[in-house]
Design an enzyme around this catalytic site. Structure first.
Site, mmCIF file in Angstrom:
data_model
loop_
_atom_site.group_PDB
_atom_site.id
_atom_site.type_symbol
_atom_site.label_atom_id
_atom_site.label_comp_id
_atom_site.label_asym_id
_atom_site.label_seq_id
_atom_site.Cartn_x
_atom_site.Cartn_y
_atom_site.Cartn_z
ATOM 1 N N GLY A 77 34.694 7.814 34.933
ATOM 2 C CA GLY A 77 34.943 6.372 34.925
ATOM 3 C C GLY A 77 33.826 5.592 35.595
ATOM 4 N NE ARG A 141 37.735 9.414 31.991
ATOM 5 C CZ ARG A 141 37.622 9.186 33.300
ATOM 6 N NH1 ARG A 141 37.212 10.147 34.101
ATOM 7 N NH2 ARG A 141 37.921 8.011 33.803
ATOM 8 C CG ASP A 172 38.331 16.504 37.945
ATOM 9 O OD1 ASP A 172 38.718 17.423 38.697
ATOM 10 O OD2 ASP A 172 39.094 15.679 37.434
ATOM 11 C CE LYS A 198 32.582 8.443 38.970
ATOM 12 N NZ LYS A 198 33.159 8.673 37.642
ATOM 13 C CB THR A 199 35.705 8.053 41.888
ATOM 14 O OG1 THR A 199 36.928 7.547 41.338
ATOM 15 C CG2 THR A 199 36.027 8.687 43.226
ATOM 16 C CG ASP A 201 40.136 6.777 41.185
ATOM 17 O OD1 ASP A 201 40.076 5.620 40.746
ATOM 18 O OD2 ASP A 201 40.304 7.775 40.453
ATOM 19 C CE1 TYR A 239 57.492 -17.047 36.235
ATOM 20 C CE2 TYR A 239 55.484 -18.165 36.931
ATOM 21 C CZ TYR A 239 56.510 -17.989 36.019
ATOM 22 O OH TYR A 239 56.535 -18.754 34.889
ATOM 23 N NE ARG A 248 41.267 10.271 37.818
ATOM 24 C CZ ARG A 248 41.139 10.254 36.496
ATOM 25 N NH1 ARG A 248 42.163 10.538 35.744
ATOM 26 N NH2 ARG A 248 39.995 9.965 35.918
ATOM 27 C CE1 TYR A 418 39.724 1.423 31.861
ATOM 28 C CE2 TYR A 418 41.865 0.329 31.815
ATOM 29 C CZ TYR A 418 41.093 1.466 31.665
ATOM 30 O OH TYR A 418 41.686 2.663 31.346
ATOM 31 N N GLY A 420 37.571 -4.294 37.719
ATOM 32 C CA GLY A 420 36.766 -4.076 38.930
ATOM 33 C C GLY A 420 35.741 -2.965 38.803
HETATM 34 P P1 FBP Z 1 36.881 8.650 37.746
HETATM 35 O O1 FBP Z 1 37.807 9.500 38.560
HETATM 36 O O2 FBP Z 1 36.216 9.380 36.667
HETATM 37 O O3 FBP Z 1 35.914 7.884 38.608
HETATM 38 O O4 FBP Z 1 37.768 7.540 37.011
HETATM 39 C C1 FBP Z 1 38.438 6.561 37.694
HETATM 40 C C2 FBP Z 1 39.422 5.820 36.847
HETATM 41 O O5 FBP Z 1 39.084 4.454 36.847
HETATM 42 C C3 FBP Z 1 40.860 6.008 37.338
HETATM 43 O O6 FBP Z 1 41.170 5.131 38.395
HETATM 44 C C4 FBP Z 1 41.660 5.756 36.102
HETATM 45 O O7 FBP Z 1 42.929 6.377 36.135
HETATM 46 C C5 FBP Z 1 40.807 6.368 35.025
HETATM 47 O O8 FBP Z 1 39.472 6.274 35.497
HETATM 48 C C6 FBP Z 1 40.920 5.671 33.696
HETATM 49 O O9 FBP Z 1 40.241 6.406 32.754
HETATM 50 P P2 FBP Z 1 39.593 5.829 31.426
HETATM 51 O O10 FBP Z 1 38.335 5.135 31.830
HETATM 52 O O11 FBP Z 1 39.303 7.047 30.639
HETATM 53 O O12 FBP Z 1 40.578 4.885 30.830
#
Ligand code: FBP
Length: 545
Positions: A77, A141, A172, A198-199, A201, A239, A248, A418, A420
């Protein structure tokens, strides 16, 4: 390419480097290391890259080094700052020798296998400095794990005279980087492999890695949006906003946003699991916050939901584990998509089948369908925010009938993910990423393979950051993936005895009942340092700053 005024101004930003990387370096090596778990098994699987020391760079004596060709892959991602890792790599190899070259493999690890690449020249690099996104070469991926793929890779690496490959990825992808490093070392192919953390998450962190890049910018972007919603919500007062946040499995993003914005409710999946909560317990918890605020005349509020929540509800976790094993069966590959649900139902144990049947159809379908290439449930596709608000609404109707609740409940739903992942990197991520890339070239020059580039002490000014490398095997243990035990980097989940969660837990009751919203506003790139250069609250609390 047309550019915005901010892009033009931002292109001129020169990211900061740690002092140790500003001139020639010398590598200080620590003691031999062990993996975090399953030491014997990991050592057997990685005989050439196991046990290497942690490295720290210090200022050293300048030396004339030969040109070196390096390849780079963006994996998984998107995360803000990827382009700065690549510009750091580019500047790093050019500072070693101006004739060095950088090649980018297109659309992730698949580019290496399919021999799809471009040379990244200074014209290209200059277009992407300090920008968000991974579009310079794209990401993918594809899982690099088969010998055939490694052999296809070496063909193109030899063709381009590439001596080192840098894989920019999450847990991963860095696991795969380590497997590749081991394979090339075992075969004596003369190609080094280096990883970069990187991530968005935030779950690739440990004693050696303070944070994964992109977490800072992504959380600040979501917090801006949550703050805006909170202002709206406190203005209209009609609201309840249910906001699902990417991340994730781990709840780091939701927790960081809660620390920044002080919403009424923030669920933390790791706590839900630790307290053995059912879906109904979670719903009751939110409904209680709604009812309490309604009693004070406040029929509005915000609820943050980590995207992986569903996987952490213990009963559902057991169900997913069984589903994973069923989907990994040879017969499963033969079954058409239409028949997949019936197929899993036929194989589920009685208890799990009952849970599966009790879930709303859309959630059950998503849990039973395909995994991503790394075997993960695609949690971003599960609409937990809608599921929870519908269940809360039902509970409130019941409570109204029983006279336990008197208020109005109207919900709005949001999913921030997406929005961010490709934001222009904050100063923190711009500097951190550039340093990670530049530092990777120092690991390459030192002849290292199977290492991840690390930059530490990042709550201090950049000049005081510490640069070095950590052997990837040190972060590994065995986990069950796709029905088999595999060596993987241990994922960092939110620690319930860690300072960020404790701070949140100490304040959440007040934030729930009162309206204590904080409005962080947009990321600032120019201006006073206390506005532009703050690290995340998570990092500050973890480091007691
Ligand atoms: P990475 O672990 O590869 O950095 O991905 C992060 C992420 O944004 C997660 O937070 C999310 O669940 C997933 O990618 C979404 O995947 P995709 O981009 O395939 O929709």
């Amino acid at each position: 390419m047309e550019k915005s005024y901010l892009q033009i101004a931002r292109a001129a930003y020169q990211p900061k480097l740690p002092k140790a990387l500003q001139g020639a370096v010398a590598a200080k090596e620590g003691k031999p290391t062990q993996s975090v778990g399953n030491q014997e098994e990991i050592q057997q699987l990685f005989p050439n890259t196991y046990g290497m020391p942690v490295i720290e760079f210090e200022s050293g004596e300048a030396a004339q080094l030969p040109a070196i060709n390096v390849g780079v892959i963006l994996s998984g991602g998107q995360a803000p700052g990827g382009h700065n890792v690549i510009s750091g790599l580019f500047d790093g190899i050019k500072s070693i020798n101006a004739d060095s070259r950088l090649y980018g493999f297109i659309l992730g690890p698949g580019g290496l296998v399919d021999h799809n690449y471009i040379e990244l020249t200074s014209d290209i690099i200059d277009e992407y400095r300090n920008t968000g996104g991974f579009d310079i070469i794209g990401s993918g991926r594809t899982k690099l794990e088969e010998v055939d793929q490694f052999e296809k890779g070496i063909e193109v690496l030899r063709q381009l005279n590439i001596k080192a490959l840098v894989i920019i990825g999450g847990d991963d992808s860095n696991t795969n980087a380590c497997v590749l490093a081991e394979y090339y070392a075992a075969k004596n192919y003369g190609v080094q492999v280096i990883g970069c953390p990187k991530t968005i998450d935030g779950d690739l962190k440990n004693e050696q890695i303070e944070t994964s890049f992109g977490f800072d910018t992504a959380c600040k972007t979501y917090s801006e949006l949550i703050g805006n919603i909170q202002r709206d919500c406190n203005s209209a007062r009609k609201y309840w906003h249910f906001i699902k946040l990417m991340g994730r499995s781990a709840s780091h993003i939701a927790l960081e946003c809660a620390l920044q914005c002080q919403p009424n409710v923030c669920l933390v999946s790791e706590e839900v699991e630790a307290k053995d909560m059912t879906l109904d317990d979670v719903v009751t918890y939110i409904a209680k916050a709604v009812a309490d605020r309604a009693a004070d005349g406040n029929n509005f509020g915000t609820v943050l939901i980590p995207e992986g929540l569903i996987e952490f509800i213990p009963a559902i976790k057991k169900l997913i584990a069984e589903l994973n094993d069923i989907l990994a069966m040879d017969e499963a590959a033969e079954v058409s998509r239409k028949e997949q649900i019936d197929f899993v139902k036929r194989h589920l144990s009685e208890t799990n089948l009952a849970i599966f049947n009790s879930l709303p159809t859309s959630v059950a379908r998503q849990l039973a369908l395909d995994r991503d290439p790394h075997g993960n449930v695609q949690v971003s596709l599960i609409e937990t925010e809608k599921l929870l608000s519908e269940m809360v609404a039902d509970k409130l109707i019941a409570w109204k009938r029983e006279g336990k609740y008197c208020g109005k409940f109207a919900a709005q739903h949001h999913f921030f993910g997406y929005e961010g992942r490709c934001a222009a990197p904050s100063n923190y991520d711009a500097d951190y990423c550039y340093s990670l890339g530049f530092n990777a070239t120092r690991l390459i020059a030192a002849g290292k393979t199977g290492y991840m580039s690390i930059i530490k002490n990042t709550t201090a000014p950049a000049a005081e950051w510490i640069a070095g490398g950590v052997p990837i095997t040190m972060m590994m243990n065995l986990e069950r993936r796709n029905g088999k035990m595999k060596p993987v980097i241990r994922k960092a989940l939110v620690e319930l005895d860690g300072a960020p969660f404790k701070y949140f837990a100490a304040n959440r009751e007040e934030w729930a009942r009162q309206t204590r919203y904080v409005y962080p506003g947009p990321i600032q790139y120019f201006g006073p340092t206390e506005v532009c250069d703050q690290p995340t609250m998570t990092l500050k609390l973890e480091q007691n700053k």
